[in-house]
Write a protein that holds these residues in place. Structure first.
Motif, mmCIF file in Angstrom:
data_model
loop_
_atom_site.group_PDB
_atom_site.id
_atom_site.type_symbol
_atom_site.label_atom_id
_atom_site.label_comp_id
_atom_site.label_asym_id
_atom_site.label_seq_id
_atom_site.Cartn_x
_atom_site.Cartn_y
_atom_site.Cartn_z
ATOM 1 N N GLY A 15 0.792 -1.222 0.000
ATOM 2 C CA GLY A 15 0.000 0.000 0.000
ATOM 3 C C GLY A 15 0.826 1.275 0.000
ATOM 4 N N GLY A 16 2.123 1.147 0.155
ATOM 5 C CA GLY A 16 3.000 2.309 0.204
ATOM 6 C C GLY A 16 3.319 2.877 -1.170
ATOM 7 N N SER A 17 4.160 3.909 -1.156
ATOM 8 C CA SER A 17 4.529 4.609 -2.389
ATOM 9 C C SER A 17 6.040 4.754 -2.487
ATOM 10 C CB SER A 17 3.896 6.009 -2.432
ATOM 11 O OG SER A 17 2.492 5.939 -2.435
ATOM 12 N N LEU A 18 6.518 4.794 -3.700
ATOM 13 C CA LEU A 18 7.915 5.080 -3.990
ATOM 14 C C LEU A 18 7.988 5.879 -5.281
ATOM 15 C CD1 LEU A 18 9.853 1.729 -3.336
ATOM 16 C CD2 LEU A 18 10.157 3.883 -2.095
ATOM 17 N N ARG A 19 9.054 6.652 -5.402
ATOM 18 C CA ARG A 19 9.276 7.406 -6.629
ATOM 19 C C ARG A 19 10.670 7.078 -7.151
ATOM 20 N NH1 ARG A 19 6.830 12.134 -8.659
ATOM 21 N NH2 ARG A 19 8.159 13.480 -9.946
ATOM 22 N N LEU A 20 10.725 6.663 -8.399
ATOM 23 C CA LEU A 20 11.997 6.416 -9.059
ATOM 24 C C LEU A 20 12.292 7.559 -10.020
ATOM 25 C CD1 LEU A 20 11.592 2.640 -10.008
ATOM 26 C CD2 LEU A 20 12.548 3.608 -7.920
ATOM 27 N N SER A 21 13.557 7.889 -10.121
ATOM 28 C CA SER A 21 13.978 8.901 -11.088
ATOM 29 C C SER A 21 14.979 8.291 -12.054
ATOM 30 C CB SER A 21 14.605 10.100 -10.384
ATOM 31 O OG SER A 21 13.654 10.826 -9.665
ATOM 32 N N CYS A 22 14.947 8.774 -13.266
ATOM 33 C CA CYS A 22 15.878 8.333 -14.303
ATOM 34 C C CYS A 22 16.470 9.587 -14.933
ATOM 35 C CB CYS A 22 15.148 7.489 -15.340
ATOM 36 S SG CYS A 22 16.141 6.989 -16.757
ATOM 37 N N VAL A 23 17.771 9.750 -14.772
ATOM 38 C CA VAL A 23 18.456 10.911 -15.324
ATOM 39 C C VAL A 23 19.243 10.477 -16.553
ATOM 40 C CG1 VAL A 23 20.127 12.732 -14.888
ATOM 41 C CG2 VAL A 23 18.637 11.947 -13.047
ATOM 42 N N ALA A 24 19.016 11.188 -17.645
ATOM 43 C CA ALA A 24 19.751 10.932 -18.881
ATOM 44 C C ALA A 24 20.950 11.868 -18.911
ATOM 45 C CB ALA A 24 18.859 11.173 -20.091
ATOM 46 N N SER A 25 22.139 11.303 -18.875
ATOM 47 C CA SER A 25 23.331 12.144 -18.727
ATOM 48 C C SER A 25 23.789 12.766 -20.038
ATOM 49 C CB SER A 25 24.472 11.329 -18.121
ATOM 50 O OG SER A 25 24.819 10.273 -18.991
ATOM 51 N N ARG A 26 23.493 12.167 -21.147
ATOM 52 C CA ARG A 26 23.879 12.753 -22.426
ATOM 53 C C ARG A 26 23.082 12.102 -23.550
ATOM 54 N NH1 ARG A 26 29.881 10.102 -23.520
ATOM 55 N NH2 ARG A 26 29.168 7.991 -23.981
ATOM 56 N N GLY A 27 22.924 12.830 -24.616
ATOM 57 C CA GLY A 27 22.381 12.249 -25.834
ATOM 58 C C GLY A 27 20.882 12.154 -25.925
ATOM 59 N N ILE A 28 20.165 12.450 -24.837
ATOM 60 C CA ILE A 28 18.709 12.334 -24.912
ATOM 61 C C ILE A 28 18.144 13.554 -25.612
ATOM 62 C CG2 ILE A 28 18.192 13.500 -22.730
ATOM 63 C CD1 ILE A 28 16.523 10.251 -23.955
ATOM 64 N N SER A 29 17.112 13.360 -26.409
ATOM 65 C CA SER A 29 16.478 14.484 -27.085
ATOM 66 C C SER A 29 14.999 14.185 -27.273
ATOM 67 C CB SER A 29 17.142 14.763 -28.434
ATOM 68 O OG SER A 29 17.025 13.656 -29.285
ATOM 69 N N ARG A 30 14.249 15.248 -27.463
ATOM 70 C CA ARG A 30 12.816 15.084 -27.702
ATOM 71 C C ARG A 30 12.599 14.153 -28.885
ATOM 72 N NH1 ARG A 30 9.400 18.725 -25.114
ATOM 73 N NH2 ARG A 30 10.525 20.285 -23.866
ATOM 74 N N GLY A 31 11.643 13.277 -28.712
ATOM 75 C CA GLY A 31 11.364 12.313 -29.763
ATOM 76 C C GLY A 31 11.974 10.946 -29.517
ATOM 77 N N HIS A 32 12.935 10.856 -28.592
ATOM 78 C CA HIS A 32 13.418 9.544 -28.190
ATOM 79 C C HIS A 32 12.257 8.785 -27.553
ATOM 80 C CE1 HIS A 32 17.626 10.715 -28.685
ATOM 81 N NE2 HIS A 32 17.973 9.484 -28.393
ATOM 82 N N CYS A 33 12.191 7.510 -27.823
ATOM 83 C CA CYS A 33 11.233 6.670 -27.120
ATOM 84 C C CYS A 33 11.871 6.220 -25.815
ATOM 85 C CB CYS A 33 10.862 5.454 -27.959
ATOM 86 S SG CYS A 33 9.670 4.352 -27.174
ATOM 87 N N MET A 34 11.150 6.341 -24.735
ATOM 88 C CA MET A 34 11.648 5.881 -23.435
ATOM 89 C C MET A 34 10.639 4.931 -22.826
ATOM 90 S SD MET A 34 13.503 9.136 -21.668
ATOM 91 C CE MET A 34 14.361 8.019 -20.550
ATOM 92 N N GLY A 35 11.107 4.161 -21.875
ATOM 93 C CA GLY A 35 10.214 3.225 -21.224
ATOM 94 C C GLY A 35 10.669 2.906 -19.822
ATOM 95 N N TRP A 36 9.734 2.481 -19.017
ATOM 96 C CA TRP A 36 10.007 1.907 -17.703
ATOM 97 C C TRP A 36 9.663 0.418 -17.773
ATOM 98 C CZ3 TRP A 36 12.557 3.913 -13.696
ATOM 99 C CH2 TRP A 36 12.687 5.303 -13.602
ATOM 100 N N PHE A 37 10.581 -0.383 -17.246
ATOM 101 C CA PHE A 37 10.432 -1.828 -17.265
ATOM 102 C C PHE A 37 10.719 -2.367 -15.871
ATOM 103 C CE2 PHE A 37 10.427 -2.447 -21.881
ATOM 104 C CZ PHE A 37 10.913 -1.227 -22.310
ATOM 105 N N ARG A 38 10.339 -3.607 -15.635
ATOM 106 C CA ARG A 38 10.716 -4.262 -14.388
ATOM 107 C C ARG A 38 10.950 -5.735 -14.653
ATOM 108 N NH1 ARG A 38 4.975 -3.922 -11.023
ATOM 109 N NH2 ARG A 38 3.824 -5.478 -12.264
ATOM 110 N N GLN A 39 11.773 -6.300 -13.780
ATOM 111 C CA GLN A 39 12.063 -7.724 -13.879
ATOM 112 C C GLN A 39 12.120 -8.314 -12.481
ATOM 113 O OE1 GLN A 39 15.557 -8.701 -16.194
ATOM 114 N NE2 GLN A 39 14.797 -10.762 -16.558
#
Length: 125
Positions: A15-39
């Motif tokens: 029932g709790g909450s967490l927040r994950l962050s993903c920082v792109a250090s270089r090369g990211i630009s508008r129009g890139h496809c991004m995704g969140w996955f889990r395993q």
């Protein structure tokens, strides 16, 4: 390739909450496809959300649609995954990914060229 770094994993109770962050250090630009996955241990990597960096969300898995949201801060090259109402079944390693090739809706796990190192999320009952 884009370099990605996830932060914010941890342990919470059911029932709790967490927040994950993903920082792109270089090369990211508008129009890139991004995704969140889990395993999860012993399971295949599962796609949760796919979206265009700086653009709309393309796909949301039914298993998380009503509980998880994303937020983008393109000024900080950061995308966040807000996870609410977490369940023990959400326990997994979570990854963000990016790809510069055209298209987003049709991409599968193996289509993403850049991956972060992962962030562990553990939900206890």
């Amino acid at each position: 390739h884009v370099q990605l770094l996830e932060t914010g994993g941890g342990s919470v109770q059911d029932g709790g909450s967490l927040r994950l962050s993903c920082v792109a250090s270089r090369g990211i630009s508008r129009g890139h496809c991004m995704g969140w996955f889990r395993q999860a241990p012993g399971k295949e990597r599962e796609g949760l959300i796919s979206f265009y960096y700086g653009g709309p969300t393309i796909y949301f898995a039914d298993s998380v649609k009503s509980r998880f949201t994303i937020a983008q801060d393109t000024s900080a090259n950061t995308v966040a995954l807000q996870m609410n109402m977490l369940k023990p079944s959400d326990t997994a390693m979570y990854y963000c990914a990016a790809d510069s090739d055209p298209g987003c809706a049709e991409k599968i796990v193996t289509d993403f060229a850049s991956w972060g190192q992962g962030a562990q999320v553990t939900v206890s009952s």
